[in-house]
Write a protein that holds these residues in place. Structure first.
Motif, mmCIF file in Angstrom:
data_model
loop_
_atom_site.group_PDB
_atom_site.id
_atom_site.type_symbol
_atom_site.label_atom_id
_atom_site.label_comp_id
_atom_site.label_asym_id
_atom_site.label_seq_id
_atom_site.Cartn_x
_atom_site.Cartn_y
_atom_site.Cartn_z
ATOM 1 N N CYS A 148 29.099 37.092 46.563
ATOM 2 C CA CYS A 148 28.393 38.369 46.413
ATOM 3 C C CYS A 148 29.328 39.558 46.592
ATOM 4 C CB CYS A 148 27.227 38.430 47.388
ATOM 5 S SG CYS A 148 25.986 37.139 47.086
ATOM 6 N N THR A 149 30.266 39.471 47.540
ATOM 7 C CA THR A 149 31.220 40.562 47.685
ATOM 8 C C THR A 149 32.194 40.585 46.506
ATOM 9 O OG1 THR A 149 32.748 39.242 49.065
ATOM 10 C CG2 THR A 149 31.043 40.511 50.197
ATOM 11 N N ASP A 150 32.478 39.412 45.919
ATOM 12 C CA ASP A 150 33.300 39.372 44.703
ATOM 13 C C ASP A 150 32.731 40.316 43.647
ATOM 14 O OD1 ASP A 150 34.891 37.311 45.732
ATOM 15 O OD2 ASP A 150 33.786 35.730 44.689
ATOM 16 N N GLN A 151 31.429 40.166 43.392
ATOM 17 C CA GLN A 151 30.820 40.890 42.284
ATOM 18 C C GLN A 151 30.714 42.383 42.583
ATOM 19 O OE1 GLN A 151 27.775 38.142 40.121
ATOM 20 N NE2 GLN A 151 27.848 37.452 42.244
ATOM 21 N N LEU A 152 30.332 42.721 43.795
ATOM 22 C CA LEU A 152 30.274 44.140 44.147
ATOM 23 C C LEU A 152 31.658 44.776 44.078
ATOM 24 C CD1 LEU A 152 27.756 44.133 47.132
ATOM 25 C CD2 LEU A 152 27.391 45.120 44.860
ATOM 26 N N ALA A 153 32.664 44.056 44.557
ATOM 27 C CA ALA A 153 34.026 44.598 44.527
ATOM 28 C C ALA A 153 34.505 44.781 43.092
ATOM 29 C CB ALA A 153 34.975 43.688 45.304
ATOM 30 N N MET A 154 34.225 43.820 42.226
ATOM 31 C CA MET A 154 34.639 43.954 40.826
ATOM 32 C C MET A 154 33.963 45.144 40.158
ATOM 33 S SD MET A 154 35.103 40.097 39.254
ATOM 34 C CE MET A 154 33.632 39.305 39.917
ATOM 35 N N MET A 155 32.727 45.433 40.548
ATOM 36 C CA MET A 155 32.002 46.558 39.963
ATOM 37 C C MET A 155 32.543 47.909 40.415
ATOM 38 S SD MET A 155 28.047 45.342 40.334
ATOM 39 C CE MET A 155 27.413 43.866 39.550
ATOM 40 N N ILE A 156 33.012 47.975 41.663
ATOM 41 C CA ILE A 156 33.298 49.279 42.278
ATOM 42 C C ILE A 156 34.784 49.571 42.426
ATOM 43 C CG2 ILE A 156 32.981 50.601 44.420
ATOM 44 C CD1 ILE A 156 30.277 49.122 44.736
ATOM 45 N N ALA A 157 35.611 48.566 42.565
ATOM 46 C CA ALA A 157 37.031 48.787 42.835
ATOM 47 C C ALA A 157 37.708 49.552 41.706
ATOM 48 C CB ALA A 157 37.736 47.453 43.055
ATOM 49 N N ALA A 158 38.705 50.337 42.068
ATOM 50 C CA ALA A 158 39.539 51.024 41.089
ATOM 51 C C ALA A 158 40.460 50.007 40.412
ATOM 52 C CB ALA A 158 40.361 52.098 41.786
ATOM 53 N N PRO A 159 41.006 50.327 39.248
ATOM 54 C CA PRO A 159 41.934 49.400 38.593
ATOM 55 C C PRO A 159 43.068 48.985 39.525
ATOM 56 C CG PRO A 159 41.329 51.177 37.106
ATOM 57 C CD PRO A 159 40.764 51.538 38.449
ATOM 58 N N ARG A 160 43.343 47.680 39.552
ATOM 59 C CA ARG A 160 44.438 47.082 40.327
ATOM 60 C C ARG A 160 44.247 47.193 41.839
ATOM 61 N NH1 ARG A 160 46.348 49.593 36.065
ATOM 62 N NH2 ARG A 160 46.872 51.482 37.194
ATOM 63 N N GLN A 161 43.091 47.664 42.293
ATOM 64 C CA GLN A 161 42.829 47.722 43.735
ATOM 65 C C GLN A 161 42.425 46.347 44.270
ATOM 66 O OE1 GLN A 161 39.481 50.206 44.916
ATOM 67 N NE2 GLN A 161 40.361 50.596 46.942
ATOM 68 N N LEU A 162 41.682 45.587 43.483
ATOM 69 C CA LEU A 162 41.203 44.268 43.884
ATOM 70 C C LEU A 162 42.173 43.213 43.360
ATOM 71 C CD1 LEU A 162 38.890 42.525 45.116
ATOM 72 C CD2 LEU A 162 37.814 42.573 42.842
ATOM 73 N N LEU A 163 42.717 42.397 44.268
ATOM 74 C CA LEU A 163 43.696 41.382 43.889
ATOM 75 C C LEU A 163 43.074 40.041 43.559
ATOM 76 C CD1 LEU A 163 46.477 41.861 46.616
ATOM 77 C CD2 LEU A 163 46.432 42.792 44.295
ATOM 78 N N SER A 164 42.101 39.632 44.366
ATOM 79 C CA SER A 164 41.641 38.248 44.280
ATOM 80 C C SER A 164 40.159 38.149 44.603
ATOM 81 C CB SER A 164 42.446 37.380 45.262
ATOM 82 O OG SER A 164 41.972 36.049 45.300
ATOM 83 N N VAL A 165 39.487 37.212 43.919
ATOM 84 C CA VAL A 165 38.079 36.902 44.196
ATOM 85 C C VAL A 165 37.964 35.399 44.428
ATOM 86 C CG1 VAL A 165 37.188 38.859 42.888
ATOM 87 C CG2 VAL A 165 37.547 36.661 41.727
ATOM 88 N N SER A 166 36.823 34.973 44.946
ATOM 89 C CA SER A 166 36.655 33.564 45.287
ATOM 90 C C SER A 166 36.432 32.709 44.040
ATOM 91 C CB SER A 166 35.483 33.389 46.253
ATOM 92 O OG SER A 166 34.250 33.442 45.553
ATOM 93 N N TYR A 167 36.671 31.416 44.177
ATOM 94 C CA TYR A 167 36.492 30.474 43.068
ATOM 95 C C TYR A 167 35.051 30.444 42.573
ATOM 96 C CZ TYR A 167 34.371 27.206 46.369
ATOM 97 O OH TYR A 167 33.533 26.620 47.292
ATOM 98 N N LEU A 168 34.103 30.815 43.438
ATOM 99 C CA LEU A 168 32.698 30.815 43.030
ATOM 100 C C LEU A 168 32.408 31.872 41.972
ATOM 101 C CD1 LEU A 168 30.971 30.317 46.493
ATOM 102 C CD2 LEU A 168 31.142 28.649 44.636
ATOM 103 N N ALA A 169 33.252 32.874 41.879
ATOM 104 C CA ALA A 169 33.057 33.911 40.867
ATOM 105 C C ALA A 169 33.229 33.361 39.458
ATOM 106 C CB ALA A 169 34.033 35.063 41.103
ATOM 107 N N LEU A 170 33.825 32.167 39.329
ATOM 108 C CA LEU A 170 34.025 31.536 38.025
ATOM 109 C C LEU A 170 32.933 30.521 37.702
ATOM 110 C CD1 LEU A 170 37.884 30.874 38.052
ATOM 111 C CD2 LEU A 170 36.651 32.719 36.891
ATOM 112 N N ASP A 171 31.969 30.338 38.600
ATOM 113 C CA ASP A 171 30.892 29.359 38.400
ATOM 114 C C ASP A 171 29.727 30.044 37.695
ATOM 115 O OD1 ASP A 171 28.850 27.527 38.519
ATOM 116 O OD2 ASP A 171 29.229 26.935 40.589
#
Length: 294
Positions: free
Chosen positions: A49-72
């Motif tokens: 859940c934090t993966d998705q919120l972070a991807m929505m809100i983060a600035a370009p190149r601010q977010l480095l990595s998300v969990s493997y569940l984000a690919l499920d």
């Protein structure tokens, strides 16, 4: 538009419309600024859940990595977006080697990993899961504060509230529906799933039976309640005894056109704006049922 005003808008909307919402949104307490960088530049998320919120809100190149569940695709609504990031499996060593200046975890993220990272002086912020529609706004705003992206988060929260207002249809005369998933689990009106149901203009059988949040609804009680619609979670590969109850022949009566729906877990499981997609789908199912019943 400030945080408190956004929360007040949503509380009024929910109390006046969709569901038995919480009396007030959860306070958005963020630890002192000295604990987290004001504008982190190397952020790692280790929760779906934090993966998705972070991807929505983060600035370009601010977010480095998300969990493997984000690919499920069964549980993630942002599989394609997640492919742009390095994938982590929630292990302390792999996350530490990314040299993050902020790690964002969920309340049920592996406790050992969170504790180890903190012992290594890596800042870790923990976000609780959303348990109601007003929590969606709270989580958006909290993620914005953690990332130093308050303006983007407030714009997203305002958009969510506006879109929800256009969809919401509390109807005390609407069809009676039951959420029913593995092991007979159901959700009442004081849960995110239950409030999605009510926002779509459906009455919740679980609430009638005394489930304010969630619990196991015996199959016999479900059948005696005689709901108009039964809404199941999506099937997963393989065979699970927990899902046997969903295949019971007695439920065949709810398999007629317009009387049975499926939850798409990727739209329901996290408190993100994708819950709007779940509400839209349920409204369509409700309308189909009503046309069939006429």
């Amino acid at each position: 538009m400030r945080l408190t005003h956004l929360i007040s808008m949503l509380a009024v909307l929910l109390l006046g419309g969709a569901a038995q919402a919480q009396e007030a949104a959860e306070p958005l307490s963020v630890p002192p600024s000295s604990e987290f960088p004001a504008h982190p530049q190397r952020v790692v998320s280790m929760n779906l859940c934090t993966d998705q919120l972070a991807m929505m809100i983060a600035a370009p190149r601010q977010l480095l990595s998300v969990s493997y569940l984000a690919l499920d695709s069964r549980s993630s609504a942002m599989v394609e977006e997640a492919r742009a990031y390095e994938i982590n499996h929630g292990r302390a060593e792999e996350i530490y080697l990314l040299e993050p200046d902020l790690v964002i975890a969920g309340a049920y993220t592996t406790r050992a990993t969170v504790d180890m990272l903190r012992r290594l002086d890596v800042p870790v912020a923990v976000i609780q899961p959303a348990r109601a529609l007003d929590d969606v706004v709270a989580r958006i705003l909290k993620m914005g504060m953690l990332l130093g992206q308050d303006d983007s988060a407030e714009a997203m929260a305002a958009q969510f509230i506006g879109d929800l207002a256009a969809l919401i249809e509390a109807n005390d005369e609407g069809p009676r529906a039951a959420l029913y998933s593995a092991n007979g689990w159901t959700s009442g009106d004081k849960s995110l799933a239950g409030q999605i149901l009510r926002a779509a203009g459906l009455r919740n059988v679980a609430t009638e039976k005394g489930f304010s949040q969630g619990g196991i609804l015996p199959l016999e009680v479900l059948v005696m309640a005689a709901p108009d619609m039964v809404i199941n979670s999506g099937d997963y590969p393989g065979h699970s005894r927990a899902e046997d109850v969903l295949r019971h022949p007695v439920l065949d009566v709810y398999r007629a056109p317009g009387t049975r729906s499926d939850m798409r877990d990727q739209d329901w499981v996290c408190g993100t704006p994708y819950v709007l997609r779940a509400i839209k789908r349920l409204r369509n199912d409700r309308d189909q049922f009503q046309r069939t019943a006429e």
